[in-house]
Design an enzyme around this catalytic site. Structure first.
Site, PDB file in Angstrom:
ATOM      1  N   CYS A   1       7.343  -7.218   7.195  1.00 39.96           N
ATOM      2  CA  CYS A   1       8.548  -6.781   7.903  1.00 39.96           C
ATOM      3  C   CYS A   1       8.947  -7.877   8.876  1.00 39.96           C
ATOM      4  O   CYS A   1       8.094  -8.471   9.527  1.00 39.96           O
ATOM      5  CB  CYS A   1       8.298  -5.479   8.662  1.00 39.96           C
ATOM      6  SG  CYS A   1       9.789  -4.841   9.478  1.00 39.96           S
TER       7      CYS A   1
ATOM      8  N   CYS B   1      -0.979   5.666   9.802  1.00 40.78           N
ATOM      9  CA  CYS B   1       0.315   5.106  10.112  1.00 40.78           C
ATOM     10  C   CYS B   1       0.196   3.764  10.831  1.00 40.78           C
ATOM     11  O   CYS B   1      -0.541   3.638  11.793  1.00 40.78           O
ATOM     12  CB  CYS B   1       0.935   6.112  11.060  1.00 40.78           C
ATOM     13  SG  CYS B   1       2.614   5.909  11.289  1.00 40.78           S
TER      14      CYS B   1
ATOM     15  N   CYS C   1       3.799   8.301   1.336  1.00 35.20           N
ATOM     16  CA  CYS C   1       4.348   7.332   2.286  1.00 35.20           C
ATOM     17  C   CYS C   1       4.634   6.040   1.523  1.00 35.20           C
ATOM     18  O   CYS C   1       3.720   5.390   1.019  1.00 35.20           O
ATOM     19  CB  CYS C   1       3.326   7.120   3.392  1.00 35.20           C
ATOM     20  SG  CYS C   1       3.906   6.024   4.672  1.00 35.20           S
TER      21      CYS C   1
ATOM     22  N   CYS D   1       7.867  -5.633  15.529  1.00 37.31           N
ATOM     23  CA  CYS D   1       7.500  -4.732  16.635  1.00 37.31           C
ATOM     24  C   CYS D   1       6.086  -5.108  17.086  1.00 37.31           C
ATOM     25  O   CYS D   1       5.199  -5.340  16.244  1.00 37.31           O
ATOM     26  CB  CYS D   1       7.560  -3.278  16.180  1.00 37.31           C
ATOM     27  SG  CYS D   1       9.218  -2.828  15.615  1.00 37.31           S
TER      28      CYS D   1
ATOM     29  N   GLU E   1       0.829  -1.196   0.000  1.00 32.93           N
ATOM     30  CA  GLU E   1       0.000   0.000   0.000  1.00 32.93           C
ATOM     31  C   GLU E   1       0.868   1.253   0.000  1.00 32.93           C
ATOM     32  O   GLU E   1       1.916   1.305   0.631  1.00 32.93           O
ATOM     33  CB  GLU E   1      -0.921  -0.020   1.225  1.00 32.93           C
ATOM     34  CG  GLU E   1      -1.974  -1.092   1.054  1.00 32.93           C
ATOM     35  CD  GLU E   1      -2.938  -1.180   2.230  1.00 32.93           C
ATOM     36  OE1 GLU E   1      -4.063  -1.622   1.997  1.00 32.93           O
ATOM     37  OE2 GLU E   1      -2.577  -0.810   3.353  1.00 32.93           O
TER      38      GLU E   1
ATOM     39  N   CYS F   1       2.769  -3.224  15.766  1.00 31.23           N
ATOM     40  CA  CYS F   1       2.724  -2.841  14.348  1.00 31.23           C
ATOM     41  C   CYS F   1       2.029  -3.913  13.513  1.00 31.23           C
ATOM     42  O   CYS F   1       2.402  -5.085  13.566  1.00 31.23           O
ATOM     43  CB  CYS F   1       4.145  -2.611  13.840  1.00 31.23           C
ATOM     44  SG  CYS F   1       4.238  -2.361  12.051  1.00 31.23           S
TER      45      CYS F   1
HETATM   46  N1  SAH Z   1      10.095   0.272   9.752  1.00 28.35           N
HETATM   47  C1  SAH Z   1      10.232   1.670   9.851  1.00 28.35           C
HETATM   48  C2  SAH Z   1       9.291   2.453   8.975  1.00 28.35           C
HETATM   49  C3  SAH Z   1       7.881   1.966   8.821  1.00 28.35           C
HETATM   50  S1  SAH Z   1       6.831   2.141  10.178  1.00 28.35           S
HETATM   51  C4  SAH Z   1      10.101   2.101  11.304  1.00 28.35           C
HETATM   52  O1  SAH Z   1       9.712   1.287  12.131  1.00 28.35           O
HETATM   53  O2  SAH Z   1      10.440   3.241  11.587  1.00 28.35           O
HETATM   54  C5  SAH Z   1       6.472   3.883  10.252  1.00 28.35           C
HETATM   55  C6  SAH Z   1       6.080   4.352  11.650  1.00 28.35           C
HETATM   56  O3  SAH Z   1       4.791   3.851  12.021  1.00 28.35           O
HETATM   57  C7  SAH Z   1       7.044   3.884  12.724  1.00 28.35           C
HETATM   58  O4  SAH Z   1       7.359   4.922  13.615  1.00 28.35           O
HETATM   59  C8  SAH Z   1       6.227   2.820  13.395  1.00 28.35           C
HETATM   60  O5  SAH Z   1       6.677   2.565  14.694  1.00 28.35           O
HETATM   61  C9  SAH Z   1       4.846   3.403  13.356  1.00 28.35           C
HETATM   62  N2  SAH Z   1       3.760   2.441  13.621  1.00 28.35           N
HETATM   63  C10 SAH Z   1       3.760   1.124  13.375  1.00 28.35           C
HETATM   64  N3  SAH Z   1       2.585   0.582  13.739  1.00 28.35           N
HETATM   65  C11 SAH Z   1       1.833   1.583  14.235  1.00 28.35           C
HETATM   66  C12 SAH Z   1       0.497   1.655  14.740  1.00 28.35           C
HETATM   67  N4  SAH Z   1      -0.279   0.581  14.809  1.00 28.35           N
HETATM   68  N5  SAH Z   1       0.034   2.855  15.138  1.00 28.35           N
HETATM   69  C13 SAH Z   1       0.811   3.955  15.020  1.00 28.35           C
HETATM   70  N6  SAH Z   1       2.069   3.948  14.550  1.00 28.35           N
HETATM   71  C14 SAH Z   1       2.575   2.778  14.149  1.00 28.35           C
HETATM   72 FE1  SF4 Z   2       8.849  -3.268  10.867  1.00 28.33          FE
HETATM   73 FE2  SF4 Z   2       6.590  -2.252  11.825  1.00 28.33          FE
HETATM   74 FE3  SF4 Z   2       8.745  -2.442  13.390  1.00 28.33          FE
HETATM   75 FE4  SF4 Z   2       8.710  -0.630  11.392  1.00 28.33          FE
HETATM   76  S1  SF4 Z   2       7.359  -0.644  13.199  1.00 28.33           S
HETATM   77  S2  SF4 Z   2      10.374  -2.050  11.956  1.00 28.33           S
HETATM   78  S3  SF4 Z   2       7.504  -1.770   9.864  1.00 28.33           S
HETATM   79  S4  SF4 Z   2       7.604  -4.163  12.501  1.00 28.33           S
END
Ligand code: SAH
Ligand code: SF4
Length: 382
Positions: free
Chosen positions: A120, A347, A113, A124, A100, A127
């Protein structure tokens, strides 16, 4: 220089070549460098994926090129428009996978974006992309193809400026875990013969792949965002598991070092607000101490929910209390507005379609896609 990857079958995909790579490719065919530049401009300035449309090329070259190369963007599957102007495209990257791409209009800019991986691997806990597992890295063509599509869709303003003025590598995936393809795609974003974005208008967001942050400083320094999410190692080890490998002291040292070459003299720290987990005043005070001496701005992100996640979004009161502690310590803080709520474009909600090959999740998950407002059968040749 090696002839680049991003090949479709035996034929290289010109969409994923940087200008120096394309020049090498054309030289191997006995063609002059300016021919490479013409084709590069047609693709990225003109949004063209059809050699016949390149009217200033000699007819013989126009006939030869399809025999040796392709120009292939990911296929556009669906497009959605939010009430607030946010747009989301789902692009098909083959074998059942989709990524997306989101466009967010703001008063003074239009931000795209962009995704770097299908899923990934970093897992995390908060996420949605991480929870879907990992399939593969995107190729350079698939990364730049997102900007290519968005420019075709959004076009230019009445002054002739592109509507997409900024790129953030904040879609699906960890960009520093796909270093070569991401940096080549950023080269194309920055090239004046392509999108001509300044380094300040391209932001890479990382959860902290420290060795590659060091490489990024040398290879392609752009604006930096770091997903912090916790003020100490004990909590960050849980929320952002890569912290177990590269703990905060190492991460912060590498950020300090990066800022010496960065086009902006600060790092943006992203901090997702999780109710009762990382959002107390005590966490905020600890955070202030942690970042002492680092030029930074904070972006507090109200957590966006997804099914079966073990978290809740912090209350507005908690977010404001947290923000106030940081501000009172002299830090610059913004609270991210949630955009594109009605199309799940916020996000961390980018789901795409990830056929998980990592074996980390037991089942193959296809995202529950919201109903598209338009279905395009158009693919690379549209
Ligand atoms: N992998 C990279 C970039 C993609 S994620 C990273 O982790 O920075 C982009 C941003 O979205 C990151 O700051 C991530 O922590 C945040 N993010 C992920 N899941 C989220 C969620 N469910 N709600 C809000 N922010 C989230
Ligand atoms: Fe990967 Fe999501 Fe962690 Fe970013 S926030 S590193 S996309 S698992």
């Amino acid at each position: 220089m090696a002839v680049p990857q991003s090949a479709i079958g035996d034929k290289p995909n010109l969409l994923g070549m940087t200008l120096p790579e394309m020049t090498v490719f054309f030289a191997a065919m006995g063609e002059k460098p300016f021919r490479a530049k013409q084709v590069f401009r047609w693709i990225h300035h003109g949004g063209v994926d059809n050699f016949d449309a390149m009217t200033d090329l000699a007819k013989s070259l126009r006939e030869k090129l399809p025999q040796v190369a392709v120009i292939q963007a990911p296929k556009l599957m669906t497009e959605q428009k939010s009430k607030d102007g946010t747009r989301k495209w789902l692009l098909d990257v083959g074998t059942g996978n989709g990524i997306e791409v989101v466009f967010i209009p703001e008063a003074d800019r239009g931000t795209l974006c962009v995704s770097s991986q299908v899923g990934c691997a970093l897992d995390c806990t908060f996420c949605s992309t991480g929870k879907q597992g990992f399939n593969r890295n995107l190729t350079t063509a698939e990364i730049i193809g997102q900007l290519w599509w968005a420019n075709k869709a959004m076009g230019r303003d009445p002054k002739g400026e592109r509507i997409v003025s900024n790129v953030v590598m904040m879609g699906m995936g960890e960009p520093l875990a796909n270093f070569d393809n991401v940096t080549s795609a950023m080269d194309i974003m920055l090239d004046d013969h392509a999108y001509g974005l300044s380094r300040r208008r391209v932001t890479l967001s990382t959860s902290g792949v420290v060795p590659n942050l060091k490489r990024l400083k040398e290879r392609c320094p752009v604006a930096l965002a770091v997903s912090l999410h916790a003020p100490n190692d004990a909590l960050r080890d849980v929320l952002v598991p890569i912290n177990q490998k590269y703990p905060l002291a190492e991460l912060l040292a590498s950020i300090r070092d990066y800022l010496q070459a960065a086009p902006r003299d600060f790092v943006t720290f992203e901090y997702v607000m999780l109710d009762g987990v990382n959002d107390t005043a005590q966490h905020a005070h600890e955070l202030v101490k942690l970042v002492e001496g680092i030029e930074c701005k904070f972006n507090l992100i109200p957590w966006n929910p997804f099914p079966d996640a073990p978290y809740a979004r912090s209350s507005n009161n908690a977010i404001h209390r947290f923000r106030d502690v940081l501000q009172q310590a002299g830090l610059i803080v913004t609270v991210r507005k949630t955009r594109g709520d009605d199309i799940d474009a916020a996000c961390g909600q980018l789901a795409g379609q990830v056929v998980d090959k990592s074996q980390r999740t037991q089942q193959t998950k296809l995202s529950a896609l919201t109903i598209p407002i338009a279905i395009h059968s158009a693919g690379a040749t549209a």
